[in-house]
Design a protein around this motif. Structure first.
Motif, PDB file in Angstrom:
ATOM      1  N   LYS A 116       0.825  -1.207   0.000  1.00  0.00           N
ATOM      2  CA  LYS A 116       0.000   0.000   0.000  1.00  0.00           C
ATOM      3  C   LYS A 116       0.864   1.263   0.000  1.00  0.00           C
ATOM      4  O   LYS A 116       0.442   2.314  -0.467  1.00  0.00           O
ATOM      5  CB  LYS A 116      -0.898   0.010   1.242  1.00  0.00           C
ATOM      6  N   ASN A 117       2.065   1.148   0.530  1.00  0.00           N
ATOM      7  CA  ASN A 117       2.958   2.299   0.617  1.00  0.00           C
ATOM      8  C   ASN A 117       3.403   2.728  -0.792  1.00  0.00           C
ATOM      9  O   ASN A 117       3.980   1.939  -1.543  1.00  0.00           O
ATOM     10  CB  ASN A 117       4.176   1.929   1.474  1.00  0.00           C
ATOM     11  N   ASP A 118       3.108   3.966  -1.152  1.00  0.00           N
ATOM     12  CA  ASP A 118       3.411   4.439  -2.506  1.00  0.00           C
ATOM     13  C   ASP A 118       4.900   4.376  -2.829  1.00  0.00           C
ATOM     14  O   ASP A 118       5.305   3.939  -3.895  1.00  0.00           O
ATOM     15  CB  ASP A 118       2.909   5.870  -2.689  1.00  0.00           C
ATOM     16  N   SER A 119       5.731   4.833  -1.882  1.00  0.00           N
ATOM     17  CA  SER A 119       7.175   4.836  -2.091  1.00  0.00           C
ATOM     18  C   SER A 119       7.702   3.423  -2.269  1.00  0.00           C
ATOM     19  O   SER A 119       8.486   3.137  -3.176  1.00  0.00           O
ATOM     20  CB  SER A 119       7.870   5.521  -0.908  1.00  0.00           C
ATOM     21  N   LEU A 120       7.260   2.521  -1.407  1.00  0.00           N
ATOM     22  CA  LEU A 120       7.711   1.136  -1.486  1.00  0.00           C
ATOM     23  C   LEU A 120       7.199   0.482  -2.757  1.00  0.00           C
ATOM     24  O   LEU A 120       7.909  -0.303  -3.385  1.00  0.00           O
ATOM     25  CB  LEU A 120       7.238   0.366  -0.246  1.00  0.00           C
ATOM     26  N   ARG A 121       5.990   0.806  -3.154  1.00  0.00           N
ATOM     27  CA  ARG A 121       5.411   0.243  -4.367  1.00  0.00           C
ATOM     28  C   ARG A 121       6.230   0.646  -5.595  1.00  0.00           C
ATOM     29  O   ARG A 121       6.507  -0.169  -6.480  1.00  0.00           O
ATOM     30  CB  ARG A 121       3.967   0.731  -4.536  1.00  0.00           C
ATOM     31  N   LYS A 122       6.651   1.899  -5.631  1.00  0.00           N
ATOM     32  CA  LYS A 122       7.470   2.377  -6.747  1.00  0.00           C
ATOM     33  C   LYS A 122       8.818   1.663  -6.767  1.00  0.00           C
ATOM     34  O   LYS A 122       9.346   1.326  -7.830  1.00  0.00           O
ATOM     35  CB  LYS A 122       7.661   3.881  -6.645  1.00  0.00           C
ATOM     36  N   ARG A 123       9.375   1.464  -5.563  1.00  0.00           N
ATOM     37  CA  ARG A 123      10.654   0.746  -5.483  1.00  0.00           C
ATOM     38  C   ARG A 123      10.489  -0.688  -5.991  1.00  0.00           C
ATOM     39  O   ARG A 123      11.360  -1.219  -6.689  1.00  0.00           O
ATOM     40  CB  ARG A 123      11.150   0.732  -4.025  1.00  0.00           C
ATOM     41  N   TYR A 124       9.373  -1.295  -5.619  1.00  0.00           N
ATOM     42  CA  TYR A 124       9.115  -2.668  -6.056  1.00  0.00           C
ATOM     43  C   TYR A 124       8.944  -2.748  -7.568  1.00  0.00           C
ATOM     44  O   TYR A 124       9.392  -3.702  -8.214  1.00  0.00           O
ATOM     45  CB  TYR A 124       7.878  -3.237  -5.360  1.00  0.00           C
ATOM     46  N   ASP A 125       8.310  -1.724  -8.156  1.00  0.00           N
ATOM     47  CA  ASP A 125       8.137  -1.708  -9.616  1.00  0.00           C
ATOM     48  C   ASP A 125       9.480  -1.765 -10.333  1.00  0.00           C
ATOM     49  O   ASP A 125       9.576  -2.243 -11.463  1.00  0.00           O
ATOM     50  CB  ASP A 125       7.377  -0.446 -10.041  1.00  0.00           C
ATOM     51  N   GLY A 126      10.532  -1.260  -9.677  1.00  0.00           N
ATOM     52  CA  GLY A 126      11.861  -1.290 -10.274  1.00  0.00           C
ATOM     53  C   GLY A 126      12.478  -2.677 -10.265  1.00  0.00           C
ATOM     54  O   GLY A 126      13.441  -2.945 -10.992  1.00  0.00           O
ATOM     55  N   LEU A 127      11.923  -3.586  -9.445  1.00  0.00           N
ATOM     56  CA  LEU A 127      12.481  -4.934  -9.349  1.00  0.00           C
ATOM     57  C   LEU A 127      12.374  -5.677 -10.678  1.00  0.00           C
ATOM     58  O   LEU A 127      13.252  -6.461 -11.028  1.00  0.00           O
ATOM     59  CB  LEU A 127      11.768  -5.720  -8.240  1.00  0.00           C
ATOM     60  N   LYS A 128      11.299  -5.404 -11.430  1.00  0.00           N
ATOM     61  CA  LYS A 128      11.138  -6.104 -12.711  1.00  0.00           C
ATOM     62  C   LYS A 128      12.258  -5.749 -13.685  1.00  0.00           C
ATOM     63  O   LYS A 128      12.656  -6.580 -14.510  1.00  0.00           O
ATOM     64  CB  LYS A 128       9.775  -5.777 -13.327  1.00  0.00           C
ATOM     65  N   TYR A 129      12.796  -4.548 -13.558  1.00  0.00           N
ATOM     66  CA  TYR A 129      13.923  -4.154 -14.416  1.00  0.00           C
ATOM     67  C   TYR A 129      15.199  -4.892 -13.998  1.00  0.00           C
ATOM     68  O   TYR A 129      16.029  -5.234 -14.851  1.00  0.00           O
ATOM     69  CB  TYR A 129      14.121  -2.647 -14.358  1.00  0.00           C
ATOM     70  N   ASP A 130      15.345  -5.106 -12.694  1.00  0.00           N
ATOM     71  CA  ASP A 130      16.499  -5.869 -12.220  1.00  0.00           C
ATOM     72  C   ASP A 130      16.409  -7.315 -12.708  1.00  0.00           C
ATOM     73  O   ASP A 130      17.406  -7.905 -13.139  1.00  0.00           O
ATOM     74  CB  ASP A 130      16.555  -5.842 -10.685  1.00  0.00           C
ATOM     75  N   VAL A 131      15.192  -7.877 -12.646  1.00  0.00           N
ATOM     76  CA  VAL A 131      14.977  -9.243 -13.115  1.00  0.00           C
ATOM     77  C   VAL A 131      15.313  -9.337 -14.605  1.00  0.00           C
ATOM     78  O   VAL A 131      16.009 -10.264 -15.049  1.00  0.00           O
ATOM     79  CB  VAL A 131      13.509  -9.688 -12.878  1.00  0.00           C
ATOM     80  N   LYS A 132      14.830  -8.363 -15.357  1.00  0.00           N
ATOM     81  CA  LYS A 132      15.084  -8.362 -16.806  1.00  0.00           C
ATOM     82  C   LYS A 132      16.568  -8.221 -17.112  1.00  0.00           C
ATOM     83  O   LYS A 132      17.096  -8.899 -17.998  1.00  0.00           O
ATOM     84  CB  LYS A 132      14.308  -7.210 -17.453  1.00  0.00           C
ATOM     85  N   LYS A 133      17.242  -7.357 -16.368  1.00  0.00           N
ATOM     86  CA  LYS A 133      18.673  -7.138 -16.593  1.00  0.00           C
ATOM     87  C   LYS A 133      19.467  -8.423 -16.367  1.00  0.00           C
ATOM     88  O   LYS A 133      20.365  -8.771 -17.144  1.00  0.00           O
ATOM     89  CB  LYS A 133      19.178  -6.045 -15.651  1.00  0.00           C
ATOM     90  N   ILE A 134      19.119  -9.135 -15.320  1.00  0.00           N
ATOM     91  CA  ILE A 134      19.829 -10.381 -15.003  1.00  0.00           C
ATOM     92  C   ILE A 134      19.479 -11.463 -16.020  1.00  0.00           C
ATOM     93  O   ILE A 134      20.341 -12.257 -16.430  1.00  0.00           O
ATOM     94  CB  ILE A 134      19.485 -10.845 -13.577  1.00  0.00           C
ATOM     95  N   GLU A 135      18.231 -11.504 -16.455  1.00  0.00           N
ATOM     96  CA  GLU A 135      17.828 -12.474 -17.481  1.00  0.00           C
ATOM     97  C   GLU A 135      18.614 -12.252 -18.768  1.00  0.00           C
ATOM     98  O   GLU A 135      18.979 -13.216 -19.448  1.00  0.00           O
ATOM     99  CB  GLU A 135      16.327 -12.357 -17.758  1.00  0.00           C
TER     100      GLU A 135
END
Length: 229
Positions: A187-206
């Motif tokens: 629910k936390n907006d700041s944390l949610r935005k940070r989490y959205d960045g995780l998909k880019y990390d996943v993609k970068k490693i893939e």
């Protein structure tokens, strides 16, 4: 009480509050400096020779966390114990940075995700909010997300250093981390935005793993990892 007397009292309250914030600020500055020293130390693992020095760097980082514990112990005394969240914004960022650094050390040592309780122990604070100065869950999660970005960078630099098995292990770890975060209803907006960045990390490693695959280096990495076991 006259209007003038009322405002004199209010000024006294404001002054006391400002004094508390100034004392907190001084300790937080010291914490930020220690965090920078730990980060500078750990950044060495991204260099070729740094892979051989990981145990030594982790040991030195843990020694620095002794200083962190002392500084956090001092911070606890700078404000009323029941007003943690009133002043939380002052140390929120540096605490998240320290969580990341503790998580990075534990990952480098064991390639596992550190628990919130273990981070709290490393920092010398509580995991349970009812027991006083504690590690807020959202601060822990923010630090873990920073770890993901750091590991994405490590995966790239591992290839450069000729370590082809590490990116595969990092990929497995990050995918497990991503699956874990998907279980959370953030629910936390700041944390949610940070989490959205995780998909880019996943993609970068893939992409790193895919590159190893088309170059045939993933097979070499698998054989090497099997030999290590």
């Amino acid at each position: 009480m006259s209007v003038s007397d009322m405002f004199i009292v209010l000024q006294g309250v404001l002054t006391a509050d400002q004094d508390i914030r100034e004392e907190i600020r001084k300790v937080v500055q010291a914490l930020e400096q220690t965090a920078r020293e730990i980060l500078t130390l750990l950044q060495g693992v991204h260099q070729g020779p740094g892979f051989q020095d990981i145990p030594k760097k982790c040991q030195k980082a843990r020694e620095h966390f002794g200083t962190v514990r002392t500084q956090l112990e001092s911070l606890k005394t700078k404000f009323p114990a029941d007003q943690y969240y009133r002043f939380h914004e002052h140390w929120r960022f540096v605490l998240q940075r320290l969580v990341f650094l503790a998580a990075f050390v534990v990952y480098l040592e064991s390639e596992t995700l550190v628990t919130r309780e273990a981070v709290a122990e490393i920092l010398g604070i509580e995991a349970d909010r009812e027991r006083g100065f504690h590690l807020d869950i959202e601060d822990y999660l923010s630090g873990v997300l920073t770890l993901a970005s750091e590991l994405a960078r490590l995966a790239v630099n591992s290839v450069t250093a000729g370590d082809y098995s590490r990116p595969l292990r990092i990929s497995t770890f990050i995918n497990e981390l991503d699956s874990g975060f998907r279980l959370l209803n953030l629910k936390n907006d700041s944390l949610r935005k940070r989490y959205d960045g995780l998909k880019y990390d996943v993609k970068k490693i893939e992409e790193v793993v895919y590159d190893l695959s088309i170059r045939g280096l993933n097979k070499e990495a698998t054989v090497s990892a099997g030999g290590e076991k």
